[in-house]
Design a protein around this motif. Sequence first.
Motif, PDB file in Angstrom:
ATOM      1  N   ASP A 183      -9.543   9.316   7.049  1.00 60.69           N
ATOM      2  CA  ASP A 183      -9.216  10.711   6.787  1.00 60.69           C
ATOM      3  C   ASP A 183      -9.947  11.194   5.534  1.00 60.69           C
ATOM      4  O   ASP A 183      -9.878  10.558   4.480  1.00 60.69           O
ATOM      5  CB  ASP A 183      -7.702  10.855   6.599  1.00 60.69           C
ATOM      6  N   THR A 184     -10.632  12.324   5.641  1.00 65.02           N
ATOM      7  CA  THR A 184     -11.481  12.817   4.548  1.00 65.02           C
ATOM      8  C   THR A 184     -10.682  13.125   3.293  1.00 65.02           C
ATOM      9  O   THR A 184     -11.076  12.739   2.174  1.00 65.02           O
ATOM     10  CB  THR A 184     -12.242  14.079   4.998  1.00 65.02           C
ATOM     11  N   ASP A 185      -9.572  13.824   3.439  1.00 68.71           N
ATOM     12  CA  ASP A 185      -8.765  14.173   2.266  1.00 68.71           C
ATOM     13  C   ASP A 185      -8.280  12.929   1.542  1.00 68.71           C
ATOM     14  O   ASP A 185      -8.282  12.871   0.306  1.00 68.71           O
ATOM     15  CB  ASP A 185      -7.566  15.025   2.678  1.00 68.71           C
ATOM     16  N   PRO A 196      -6.827   5.971   8.923  1.00 71.14           N
ATOM     17  CA  PRO A 196      -7.191   7.153   9.725  1.00 71.14           C
ATOM     18  C   PRO A 196      -6.083   8.199   9.838  1.00 71.14           C
ATOM     19  O   PRO A 196      -6.317   9.285  10.365  1.00 71.14           O
ATOM     20  CB  PRO A 196      -7.489   6.534  11.093  1.00 71.14           C
ATOM     21  N   ARG A 197      -4.858   7.893   9.364  1.00 68.91           N
ATOM     22  CA  ARG A 197      -3.750   8.833   9.536  1.00 68.91           C
ATOM     23  C   ARG A 197      -4.026  10.149   8.814  1.00 68.91           C
ATOM     24  O   ARG A 197      -4.396  10.131   7.636  1.00 68.91           O
ATOM     25  CB  ARG A 197      -2.442   8.233   9.010  1.00 68.91           C
ATOM     26  N   GLU A 253       2.552   6.161   0.284  1.00 68.51           N
ATOM     27  CA  GLU A 253       1.427   6.687  -0.488  1.00 68.51           C
ATOM     28  C   GLU A 253       1.914   7.556  -1.644  1.00 68.51           C
ATOM     29  O   GLU A 253       1.348   7.519  -2.745  1.00 68.51           O
ATOM     30  CB  GLU A 253       0.494   7.473   0.431  1.00 68.51           C
ATOM     31  N   LEU A 254       2.963   8.327  -1.398  1.00 66.34           N
ATOM     32  CA  LEU A 254       3.542   9.136  -2.470  1.00 66.34           C
ATOM     33  C   LEU A 254       4.105   8.248  -3.576  1.00 66.34           C
ATOM     34  O   LEU A 254       3.877   8.491  -4.764  1.00 66.34           O
ATOM     35  CB  LEU A 254       4.640  10.038  -1.915  1.00 66.34           C
ATOM     36  N   ALA A 255       4.811   7.182  -3.180  1.00 66.50           N
ATOM     37  CA  ALA A 255       5.373   6.259  -4.166  1.00 66.50           C
ATOM     38  C   ALA A 255       4.259   5.583  -4.965  1.00 66.50           C
ATOM     39  O   ALA A 255       4.358   5.427  -6.195  1.00 66.50           O
ATOM     40  CB  ALA A 255       6.237   5.214  -3.474  1.00 66.50           C
ATOM     41  N   GLY A 309       1.589  -1.215   5.322  1.00 69.79           N
ATOM     42  CA  GLY A 309       1.515  -0.869   6.736  1.00 69.79           C
ATOM     43  C   GLY A 309       0.113  -0.809   7.306  1.00 69.79           C
ATOM     44  O   GLY A 309      -0.058  -0.719   8.534  1.00 69.79           O
ATOM     45  N   LEU A 310      -0.921  -0.878   6.457  1.00 64.76           N
ATOM     46  CA  LEU A 310      -2.292  -0.831   6.946  1.00 64.76           C
ATOM     47  C   LEU A 310      -2.742  -2.209   7.436  1.00 64.76           C
ATOM     48  O   LEU A 310      -2.247  -3.243   6.959  1.00 64.76           O
ATOM     49  CB  LEU A 310      -3.233  -0.348   5.839  1.00 64.76           C
ATOM     50  N   PRO A 311      -3.700  -2.255   8.381  1.00 61.70           N
ATOM     51  CA  PRO A 311      -4.138  -3.542   8.942  1.00 61.70           C
ATOM     52  C   PRO A 311      -4.639  -4.534   7.900  1.00 61.70           C
ATOM     53  O   PRO A 311      -4.363  -5.722   7.992  1.00 61.70           O
ATOM     54  CB  PRO A 311      -5.275  -3.118   9.897  1.00 61.70           C
ATOM     55  N   ASN A 312      -5.383  -4.072   6.913  1.00 61.51           N
ATOM     56  CA  ASN A 312      -5.941  -4.970   5.891  1.00 61.51           C
ATOM     57  C   ASN A 312      -5.173  -4.871   4.575  1.00 61.51           C
ATOM     58  O   ASN A 312      -5.739  -5.070   3.501  1.00 61.51           O
ATOM     59  CB  ASN A 312      -7.418  -4.630   5.657  1.00 61.51           C
ATOM     60  N   TRP A 313      -3.878  -4.592   4.679  1.00 61.82           N
ATOM     61  CA  TRP A 313      -3.064  -4.374   3.485  1.00 61.82           C
ATOM     62  C   TRP A 313      -3.144  -5.535   2.499  1.00 61.82           C
ATOM     63  O   TRP A 313      -3.168  -5.335   1.283  1.00 61.82           O
ATOM     64  CB  TRP A 313      -1.605  -4.155   3.901  1.00 61.82           C
TER      65      TRP A 313
END
Length: 270
Positions: free
Chosen positions: A59-61, A135-136, A143-145, A207-211
């Motif tokens: 995700d670009t942002d 990609p979300r 992410e906020l935390a 939660g990401l695949p390569n966390w």
Amino acid sequence: MTGSDPLPLVVTAYVAMAAFMAGLWALQLRLRNASIADAGWCLGLVLIVCWYAGAAHGDTDRRWLVAIMGSIYALRLGFYILIDRVLGKAEDARYQRLRQEWGEQQHVRMFFYFQLQAAAIALFSLPFLVLMQNPRPTFSLWELAGALLWLLAVTGESMADWQLARFRAKPWNRDRVCREGLWRYSRHPNYFFEWLHWWAYVVMGVGLPNWGVTLLGPLVMGWALLKVTGIPPSEEQAVAGRGEEYRLYQRTTSAFFPWFPKTEKRGREP
């Protein structure tokens, strides 16, 4: 290159940083100040995470948010190192000791030291790349935390550096131990918040695949700060320069994690 394959990006980053650090090594031959490697590490990390933001898939942002976070952290630290240890300053005592130990081999060994910094930049860039490849399109609570933890850590490290610089700027404090602000609760609050900062990316990557890759940041940085380049040489230099006052500081104040200082009982003076 596929979006799930970060290896080409990492290899390119390492090669670029190897060339960058070789240039800084050549510059330190003239400046006679190897502390430029520390400032260069910060600048190199900024260059790599910004390049990742444009080249990685995700995700670009989010990519640019992560790049901004990494850049703010590294630019602040790099600027502080540049002012505190490089511009118009004598070479840090730890590098002077290395030169003495290495003798005639100092230039060759210093080159490999600078190349080690290039490898470290590539290593510490991995958490940023993992986050950028998410990609979300929407941001999660994790992410906020993590962003809030990042803000706390970078603010804490900035405060610790500012408090120490303000203390050292006063001539009458030259041989004294700083116990002001955060330094009352930890002998190395700047190192603690530096380490805490790397945990922010771990939280953001839950939660990401390569966390698991994000754990490299706090684990390797914690090891370096506690066992290698951080606390051990700093404490040795402080004891040599401040003697018993610093030994008292060691006995009463936590080395790393901020905590309330102990009160040392002293015998009644005659």
